[in-house]
Design a protein around this motif. Sequence first.
Motif, short mmCIF file in Angstrom:
data_model
loop_
_atom_site.label_atom_id
_atom_site.label_comp_id
_atom_site.label_asym_id
_atom_site.label_seq_id
_atom_site.Cartn_x
_atom_site.Cartn_y
_atom_site.Cartn_z
N ARG A 31 -12.55 -8.92 -1.96
CA ARG A 31 -11.25 -9.19 -0.83
C ARG A 31 -10.23 -8.46 -1.89
N HIS A 32 -9.19 -9.18 -2.73
CA HIS A 32 -8.63 -8.63 -3.28
C HIS A 32 -8.66 -6.13 -3.80
N THR A 33 -9.60 -6.32 -4.53
CA THR A 33 -10.47 -4.68 -4.61
C THR A 33 -9.39 -4.79 -2.80
N TRP A 34 -10.61 -4.65 -1.83
CA TRP A 34 -10.44 -4.00 -0.71
C TRP A 34 -8.78 -3.73 -0.26
N ALA A 35 -8.08 -4.58 -0.51
CA ALA A 35 -6.76 -4.48 -0.27
C ALA A 35 -5.61 -3.84 -1.77
N SER A 36 -6.51 -3.40 -2.53
CA SER A 36 -5.75 -2.66 -3.79
C SER A 36 -5.89 -1.07 -2.97
N TRP A 37 -7.44 -1.10 -2.93
CA TRP A 37 -7.75 0.26 -2.17
C TRP A 37 -6.63 0.66 -1.12
N HIS A 38 -6.48 -0.05 0.28
CA HIS A 38 -5.79 -0.11 1.02
C HIS A 38 -4.00 0.52 0.73
N VAL A 39 -3.35 0.16 -0.35
CA VAL A 39 -2.00 0.03 -0.71
C VAL A 39 -2.04 1.73 -1.17
N GLN A 40 -3.03 2.11 -2.44
CA GLN A 40 -3.19 3.27 -3.01
C GLN A 40 -3.77 4.36 -1.92
N GLY A 41 -4.53 3.79 -0.90
CA GLY A 41 -4.66 4.83 -0.03
C GLY A 41 -2.88 5.72 0.67
N GLY A 42 -2.10 4.37 1.03
CA GLY A 42 -1.34 4.85 1.99
C GLY A 42 -0.93 4.12 2.69
N THR A 43 -1.91 2.87 2.99
CA THR A 43 -1.96 1.47 4.08
C THR A 43 -0.44 0.81 3.78
#
Length: 345
Positions: free
Chosen positions: A286-298
């Motif tokens: 779940r942390h990884t999913w959120a981190s990918w989102h933030v790094q992708g500009g979400t």
Amino acid sequence: MGIRKRKSSDIWHIDFRAPGGGRVRQSSGTSDKRKAQELHDKLKHEAWRVAKLGEKPRHIFEEGAARFLRERMEKTTITSMTAHMMYFCGIFGGRDLASITRSEIMAAIPVDAVRVGRKAPLTAGTRNRYLSTIRAMFYDAAKEWEWIEKAPNLPELEEPTGRIRWITRDEAKRLLRALTDECMQACTAFGFQTGLRQSNILKLEWSQVDLVAKRAWIHPDQAKARKPIGVPLNEEALAVLRRQIGKSDEFVFVSAGEPLDRWDAYAWKLACRRAGIKKFRFHDVRHTWASWHVQGGTPLQVLKELGGWATFEMVLRYAHLAPDHLAQHAGAVLLHEPPRLAVVS
């Protein structure tokens, strides 16, 4: 009236008329007549003080613990709260709630893992959860039930600030290949694409999925924040779901036709070792999913809705992973002004 024995029991029973007109009937819990008489006199005296002086009736710790748990039977944390209360009953059992002090409660917060039946050392976070349970019970006793005049002021224990554990996409691919159990692999892949908590994935039903509209949903009683969560499904999440079709009419993720009732921690650790990934729990998916989102500009506000977090503060843990939106302000503190470009006419 007074104390008496029933024909079928050797235990003395208490029976008297209270000053307000009500009748008090209860077991003394003892076959010793002297002790039963002492309890009778004590209860009668307390009843007089409640009626004549307006004092609150006394309640022992077990009464508070039982009512607290009874009123929270539908909570997802009921199992852990029950364990907390059983532990505290072993310390404060039989005590008048109003007599228990803040210093006694803080001293009772467990430190020794063996004492509460755990193998791993107790972290500050775990100890705070014990503290949170007993704090909530005393708050209810004071504010909701009006059993005591004031709840003890119980502060949070300081917790060390931990880093958010997340992995790269290449590491995630290696982990999925290393998982030999098909159901565990599917659950993990779905977690990387949706950020759902493990319990929500394992208990996901087909009635909560719409493949045509490309969405799923978590009901309020299944969500940690007790609010419904809408889950948009991307193409990889849909592909995972399509591979589960036909395995069960009710649950999405099943092994041998049955949903997983427990996660195989050993198989998970073995897969992480094969993939060369250290200290990675399933919740870190779940942390990884959120981190990918933030790094992708979400945007963080959008991420809060996607992840079903109750507060914005929970999402701010990931803000440092994408500081690009602050870059335009970095030049505000330059010691030397940057050279100006010549204007060509």
